[in-house]
Design a protein around this motif. Structure first.
Motif, PDB file in Angstrom:
ATOM      1  N   PHE A   1      47.034  30.162  43.588  1.00  0.00           N
ATOM      2  CA  PHE A   1      46.689  30.387  42.181  1.00  0.00           C
ATOM      3  C   PHE A   1      45.186  30.540  42.015  1.00  0.00           C
ATOM      4  O   PHE A   1      44.726  31.271  41.132  1.00  0.00           O
ATOM      5  CB  PHE A   1      47.203  29.237  41.316  1.00  0.00           C
ATOM      6  CG  PHE A   1      47.004  29.471  39.848  1.00  0.00           C
ATOM      7  CD1 PHE A   1      47.779  30.391  39.163  1.00  0.00           C
ATOM      8  CD2 PHE A   1      46.023  28.787  39.146  1.00  0.00           C
ATOM      9  CE1 PHE A   1      47.587  30.623  37.813  1.00  0.00           C
ATOM     10  CE2 PHE A   1      45.825  29.006  37.794  1.00  0.00           C
ATOM     11  CZ  PHE A   1      46.611  29.927  37.121  1.00  0.00           C
ATOM     12  N   GLN A   2      44.407  29.853  42.845  1.00  0.00           N
ATOM     13  CA  GLN A   2      42.952  30.018  42.784  1.00  0.00           C
ATOM     14  C   GLN A   2      42.568  31.473  43.009  1.00  0.00           C
ATOM     15  O   GLN A   2      41.701  32.019  42.321  1.00  0.00           O
ATOM     16  CB  GLN A   2      42.279  29.131  43.831  1.00  0.00           C
ATOM     17  CG  GLN A   2      42.358  27.642  43.536  1.00  0.00           C
ATOM     18  CD  GLN A   2      41.674  26.811  44.601  1.00  0.00           C
ATOM     19  OE1 GLN A   2      40.660  27.217  45.169  1.00  0.00           O
ATOM     20  NE2 GLN A   2      42.223  25.640  44.888  1.00  0.00           N
ATOM     21  N   ALA A   3      43.226  32.115  43.982  1.00  0.00           N
ATOM     22  CA  ALA A   3      42.924  33.522  44.281  1.00  0.00           C
ATOM     23  C   ALA A   3      43.292  34.418  43.102  1.00  0.00           C
ATOM     24  O   ALA A   3      42.541  35.339  42.744  1.00  0.00           O
ATOM     25  CB  ALA A   3      43.684  33.947  45.536  1.00  0.00           C
TER      26      ALA A   3
ATOM     27  N   ARG B   1      37.992  26.830  46.120  1.00  0.00           N
ATOM     28  CA  ARG B   1      37.187  27.997  46.479  1.00  0.00           C
ATOM     29  C   ARG B   1      35.803  27.927  45.849  1.00  0.00           C
ATOM     30  O   ARG B   1      35.665  27.690  44.644  1.00  0.00           O
ATOM     31  CB  ARG B   1      37.881  29.275  46.019  1.00  0.00           C
ATOM     32  CG  ARG B   1      39.201  29.551  46.698  1.00  0.00           C
ATOM     33  CD  ARG B   1      39.794  30.839  46.173  1.00  0.00           C
ATOM     34  NE  ARG B   1      38.913  31.986  46.417  1.00  0.00           N
ATOM     35  CZ  ARG B   1      39.303  33.109  47.023  1.00  0.00           C
ATOM     36  NH1 ARG B   1      40.557  33.225  47.452  1.00  0.00           N
ATOM     37  NH2 ARG B   1      38.463  34.105  47.194  1.00  0.00           N
ATOM     38  N   ALA B   2      34.784  28.162  46.669  1.00  0.00           N
ATOM     39  CA  ALA B   2      33.415  28.127  46.164  1.00  0.00           C
ATOM     40  C   ALA B   2      33.170  29.253  45.161  1.00  0.00           C
ATOM     41  O   ALA B   2      32.505  29.049  44.136  1.00  0.00           O
ATOM     42  CB  ALA B   2      32.427  28.225  47.326  1.00  0.00           C
ATOM     43  N   ASP B   3      33.709  30.454  45.439  1.00  0.00           N
ATOM     44  CA  ASP B   3      33.473  31.576  44.526  1.00  0.00           C
ATOM     45  C   ASP B   3      34.119  31.329  43.166  1.00  0.00           C
ATOM     46  O   ASP B   3      33.558  31.681  42.123  1.00  0.00           O
ATOM     47  CB  ASP B   3      33.961  32.894  45.133  1.00  0.00           C
ATOM     48  CG  ASP B   3      35.343  32.796  45.757  1.00  0.00           C
ATOM     49  OD1 ASP B   3      35.979  31.723  45.654  1.00  0.00           O
ATOM     50  OD2 ASP B   3      35.797  33.797  46.359  1.00  0.00           O
ATOM     51  N   LEU B   4      35.281  30.678  43.156  1.00  0.00           N
ATOM     52  CA  LEU B   4      35.922  30.351  41.881  1.00  0.00           C
ATOM     53  C   LEU B   4      35.136  29.265  41.155  1.00  0.00           C
ATOM     54  O   LEU B   4      34.967  29.318  39.931  1.00  0.00           O
ATOM     55  CB  LEU B   4      37.362  29.897  42.115  1.00  0.00           C
ATOM     56  CG  LEU B   4      38.132  29.447  40.867  1.00  0.00           C
ATOM     57  CD1 LEU B   4      38.186  30.560  39.826  1.00  0.00           C
ATOM     58  CD2 LEU B   4      39.538  28.993  41.239  1.00  0.00           C
ATOM     59  N   TYR B   5      34.644  28.290  41.912  1.00  0.00           N
ATOM     60  CA  TYR B   5      33.864  27.212  41.300  1.00  0.00           C
ATOM     61  C   TYR B   5      32.653  27.767  40.558  1.00  0.00           C
ATOM     62  O   TYR B   5      32.371  27.379  39.421  1.00  0.00           O
ATOM     63  CB  TYR B   5      33.419  26.219  42.370  1.00  0.00           C
ATOM     64  CG  TYR B   5      32.438  25.187  41.875  1.00  0.00           C
ATOM     65  CD1 TYR B   5      32.849  24.156  41.032  1.00  0.00           C
ATOM     66  CD2 TYR B   5      31.088  25.256  42.228  1.00  0.00           C
ATOM     67  CE1 TYR B   5      31.950  23.216  40.561  1.00  0.00           C
ATOM     68  CE2 TYR B   5      30.185  24.319  41.763  1.00  0.00           C
ATOM     69  CZ  TYR B   5      30.618  23.302  40.932  1.00  0.00           C
ATOM     70  OH  TYR B   5      29.718  22.380  40.459  1.00  0.00           O
ATOM     71  N   TYR B   6      31.936  28.696  41.178  1.00  0.00           N
ATOM     72  CA  TYR B   6      30.752  29.253  40.527  1.00  0.00           C
ATOM     73  C   TYR B   6      31.120  30.151  39.356  1.00  0.00           C
ATOM     74  O   TYR B   6      30.319  30.334  38.435  1.00  0.00           O
ATOM     75  CB  TYR B   6      29.899  30.007  41.548  1.00  0.00           C
ATOM     76  CG  TYR B   6      29.272  29.087  42.562  1.00  0.00           C
ATOM     77  CD1 TYR B   6      28.406  28.073  42.159  1.00  0.00           C
ATOM     78  CD2 TYR B   6      29.569  29.196  43.913  1.00  0.00           C
ATOM     79  CE1 TYR B   6      27.845  27.201  43.080  1.00  0.00           C
ATOM     80  CE2 TYR B   6      29.006  28.331  44.842  1.00  0.00           C
ATOM     81  CZ  TYR B   6      28.147  27.339  44.417  1.00  0.00           C
ATOM     82  OH  TYR B   6      27.597  26.476  45.329  1.00  0.00           O
TER      83      TYR B   6
END
Length: 231
Positions: free
Chosen positions: A30-32, A76-81
């Protein structure tokens, strides 16, 4: 497979705001998917073949340390940012004891509306509940109010109606055997009857009421503590 299509949450929130609670608990899959929606503004319905464009303002909530989860590879780091644009840190209830009275009154009013009751707190009852630690935060406070209101003996909720005054404090049970940091004032006591062994976390003193300059300790709602307010 899906035999019909219906609008999902993002599609329904198009042009508005969507709240995603417990964002730290979502699966990697789901993060993706969420990252794609945030980056591209696009999604497909379940069972659909057409790409839809959405414009949604997202509010995310979690009690999890997302930075630590990123380091561990759990988030995920990219989702966090992407979601960490304007962070708002809300301290736990134990760090803002002045809110306990207001929240307790609001929860009791809700209970009254839902159950067609007309209960109110005695001043001493509010004093008592304001000194509790509530490791379960606001949800625990609401549960405490609802349980106490349900079992109250009259239309005025008194100190004797609270579970902590009958050796049934749920906070004490929650902290039983808790892993505490070094240097904490952990306290283990042998069980006596229905008195629970307790491990209390380190508790700073905070001003939560009383005369000007008077400091009252915020403490675990612990019936085994001789210093705990008596009914």
């Amino acid at each position: 497979g899906a035999i019909s299509q219906r609008a999902g949450r993002f599609e329904l929130a198009n042009g508005g705001t969507l709240l995603l609670d417990e964002i730290g608990e979502i699966s990697p899959a789901f993060q993706a998917k969420l990252l794609r929606v945030l980056q591209e503004g696009e999604l497909e319905r379940v069972g659909g073949t057409r790409t839809l464009t959405v414009d949604v303002r997202l509010i995310c909530a979690t009690n999890k340390d997302l930075e630590a989860a990123v380091v561990k590879g759990e988030f995920r780091a990219d989702l966090y940012y992407r979601i960490n644009v304007v962070p708002i840190m809300l301290p736990p209830l134990r760090e803002r004891p002045g809110d306990i009275r207001r929240l307790a009154k609001a929860f009791l009013q809700r209970f009254n509306r839902e159950n067609h009751r007309d209960l109110d707190f005695a001043p001493s009852a509010l004093d008592l509940i304001s000194q509790c630690y509530f490791p379960g935060d606001v949800r625990e406070l609401e549960n405490c109010v609802r349980r106490t209101a349900t079992l109250a003996r009259s239309t005025t909720v008194a100190t004797s109606d609270f579970a902590c005054q009958n050796s049934q404090c749920l906070s004490s049970r929650l902290w039983k055997g808790a892993d505490l940091p070094p240097g904490s004032n952990a306290r283990e006591e042998p069980a006596r009857g229905n008195r629970m062994p307790v491990a209390s976390p380190p508790l700073p003193s905070r001003r939560i009421g009383g005369a000007e300059g008077e400091v009252l300790p915020v403490q675990v709602c612990d019936p085994n503590d001789p210093a705990y307010p008596a009914a």
